[in-house]
Structure formats: structure tokens, C-alpha cells
Design an enzyme around this catalytic site. Structure first.
Site, mmCIF file in Angstrom:
data_model
loop_
_atom_site.group_PDB
_atom_site.id
_atom_site.type_symbol
_atom_site.label_atom_id
_atom_site.label_comp_id
_atom_site.label_asym_id
_atom_site.label_seq_id
_atom_site.Cartn_x
_atom_site.Cartn_y
_atom_site.Cartn_z
ATOM 1 N N HIS A 9 0.823 -1.215 0.000
ATOM 2 C CA HIS A 9 0.000 0.000 0.000
ATOM 3 C C HIS A 9 0.863 1.274 0.000
ATOM 4 O O HIS A 9 1.989 1.258 -0.436
ATOM 5 C CB HIS A 9 -0.994 -0.040 1.170
ATOM 6 C CG HIS A 9 -1.694 -1.369 1.250
ATOM 7 N ND1 HIS A 9 -2.719 -1.717 0.407
ATOM 8 C CD2 HIS A 9 -1.451 -2.484 2.011
ATOM 9 C CE1 HIS A 9 -3.104 -2.963 0.671
ATOM 10 N NE2 HIS A 9 -2.344 -3.458 1.630
ATOM 11 N N GLU A 23 -2.581 0.572 7.754
ATOM 12 C CA GLU A 23 -1.680 -0.517 7.356
ATOM 13 C C GLU A 23 -0.434 0.022 6.644
ATOM 14 O O GLU A 23 0.685 -0.426 6.905
ATOM 15 C CB GLU A 23 -2.433 -1.485 6.430
ATOM 16 C CG GLU A 23 -1.544 -2.600 5.890
ATOM 17 C CD GLU A 23 -2.304 -3.577 4.995
ATOM 18 O OE1 GLU A 23 -3.520 -3.370 4.771
ATOM 19 O OE2 GLU A 23 -1.670 -4.540 4.525
ATOM 20 N N HIS A 75 2.430 -6.973 4.858
ATOM 21 C CA HIS A 75 1.060 -6.464 5.052
ATOM 22 C C HIS A 75 0.615 -6.669 6.497
ATOM 23 O O HIS A 75 1.259 -7.401 7.260
ATOM 24 C CB HIS A 75 0.090 -7.201 4.120
ATOM 25 C CG HIS A 75 0.299 -6.854 2.680
ATOM 26 N ND1 HIS A 75 -0.495 -5.974 1.998
ATOM 27 C CD2 HIS A 75 1.263 -7.253 1.804
ATOM 28 C CE1 HIS A 75 -0.051 -5.841 0.765
ATOM 29 N NE2 HIS A 75 1.015 -6.605 0.615
ATOM 30 N N GLU A 148 1.470 -11.635 6.145
ATOM 31 C CA GLU A 148 0.471 -10.923 6.954
ATOM 32 C C GLU A 148 1.012 -10.949 8.369
ATOM 33 O O GLU A 148 0.989 -11.973 9.054
ATOM 34 C CB GLU A 148 -0.890 -11.621 6.881
ATOM 35 C CG GLU A 148 -1.528 -11.620 5.498
ATOM 36 C CD GLU A 148 -2.157 -10.277 5.100
ATOM 37 O OE1 GLU A 148 -1.983 -9.284 5.843
ATOM 38 O OE2 GLU A 148 -2.811 -10.227 4.043
HETATM 39 ZN ZN LIG Z 1 -2.361 -5.205 2.662
#
Ligand SMILES: [Zn+2]
Length: 193
Positions: A9, A23, A75, A148
Site C-alpha cells: 500500500h 496498514e 502487510h 500478513e
Molecule cells: Zn495489505
């Protein structure tokens, strides 16, 4: 080893958001700490170094044109359902790879480090996805992991992610895991793919 660290992102794409925590900001700090850990031993680049928008196509292009050996996308997860009885709240870390990818060897090597991000929470496993853009072999030419690191909306993990020191700790742990993998590969215990 040529390693691309990809903080997910950025800019107009903030990623998941929970109670003013973005995030994009969390993963930037994690990625910078990871980069610091790797850069003296391996050629390492970041796909972004600040809160800027970089398209997925540009991210994989950086890795492909540089002929990187490994691409690691960072992430935070989200489980936006409100907490209900008998509906356990998402927590813990995950590693995503493309089905059958040689990246599984990397994931197997680093998973203990990744599990240590939130030691009291479960490691949710090495999972396969054929739909995530940065994992698809038609888009990217080297083994790729998408990590993640934890759930932005899990109350414990959310609180931890608020601390820059925690973000840096997670980044250093990830870097340590990747160094472990690179060392094993270098010593021939894990054959290059
Ligand atoms: Zn993400």
C-alpha cells in the site's frame, strides 16, 4: 542474494485501517527495519521508502528488471467482523505463497521467526493463493512471499502495532529470518531454485 522488500500500500492506498491506524504506515516501519537488517549482507531494495503510491505492476517491475532472487511483500491482516460470541477474532501471522512455488522453502525457514511477531498468538500457517497479484508467476519472475504480520483490528495486535518499537522489532525479526534462509542457501543446505 538480491532481495526486494515490498511494504504494501502507501499514498492514496492506505490498506486496512482501524481506529486511525493505517496498514500503509505500519508496514513501512516494518519494512525499513527489515531492510536495515539485510542491507549490509545482501543487495536489498525497497519498493517504496515513504508514504507514496506505487502500483502493483510497478512493484513487480522493480523486482523483475533487477532480476531479484526473492520478493517479500509485507502487510497487516484485517478481520473486520465485530467480535461475536463463538466467532473467534482473527489473530496471528500468515505467510502466503503461490501454489507449488519454490517460495515454500523460504516460508518454511522463516516461519518460526514470523511466529515470533506475536509469540502468544498462533501462526496461522503457510497458505497458498493463486489470485494475489504479486504472487502470480505471470507477473513476477522469482520466489515471492506475502506476509500478513498480524491483525490491525485485533485488540492486542492493534495496540502492539501502535508502538514504533514493536514495528521495528517485527521488522528485525523478519530480517533475521530472511538472513537465516540466505545463510542456509549459501551453505548449500537449501538448494537454489
Ligand atoms: Zn495489505
Amino acid at each position: 542474494m538480491k532481495i526486494v522488500i515490498d511494504p504494501g500500500h502507501g499514498g492514496k492506498d492506505q490498506g486496512a485501517m482501524f481506529r486511525a491506524l493505517r496498514e500503509a504506515d505500519i508496514v513501512m516501519d516494518i519494512a525499513l527495519a527489515c531492510f536495515s537488517r539485510l542491507q549490509f549482507l545482501h543487495w536489498t531494495v525497497l519498493t517504496r521508502v515513504s508514504d507514496m503510491y506505487v502500483s502493483l505492476a510497478d512493484r513487480v517491475q522493480i523486482a523483475n528488471s533487477w532480476k531479484a532472487d526473492l520478493f517479500v511483500s509485507i502487510h497487516t491482516n484485517a478481520d473486520m467482523d465485530s467480535d461475536e460470541p463463538c466467532m473467534p477474532e482473527g489473530k496471528g501471522e500468515e505467510i502466503w505463497i503461490y501454489p507449488g512455488s519454490p517460495a515454500r522453502k523460504v516460508a518454511e525457514t522463516i516461519k518460526e521467526h514470523v511466529d515470533g511477531f506475536f509469540p502468544d498468538h498462533p501462526f496461522r500457517g503457510i497458505k497458498e493463493s493463486s489470485s494475489l497479484y504479486v504472487l502470480k508467476p505471470e507477473n513476477i519472475k522469482m520466489p515471492t512471499l506475502l506476509i500478513e504480520t498480524g491483525f490491525i483490528d485485533n485488540l492486542t495486535e492493534h495496540k502492539a502495532f501502535q508502538s514504533q518499537e514493536t514495528r521495528r522489532r517485527i521488522g528485525r525479526m523478519l530480517g533475521r529470518g530472511l538472513l537465516d534462509y540466505c545463510g542456509k542457501r549459501y551453505r548449500g543446505k537449501t538448494k537454489p531454485n
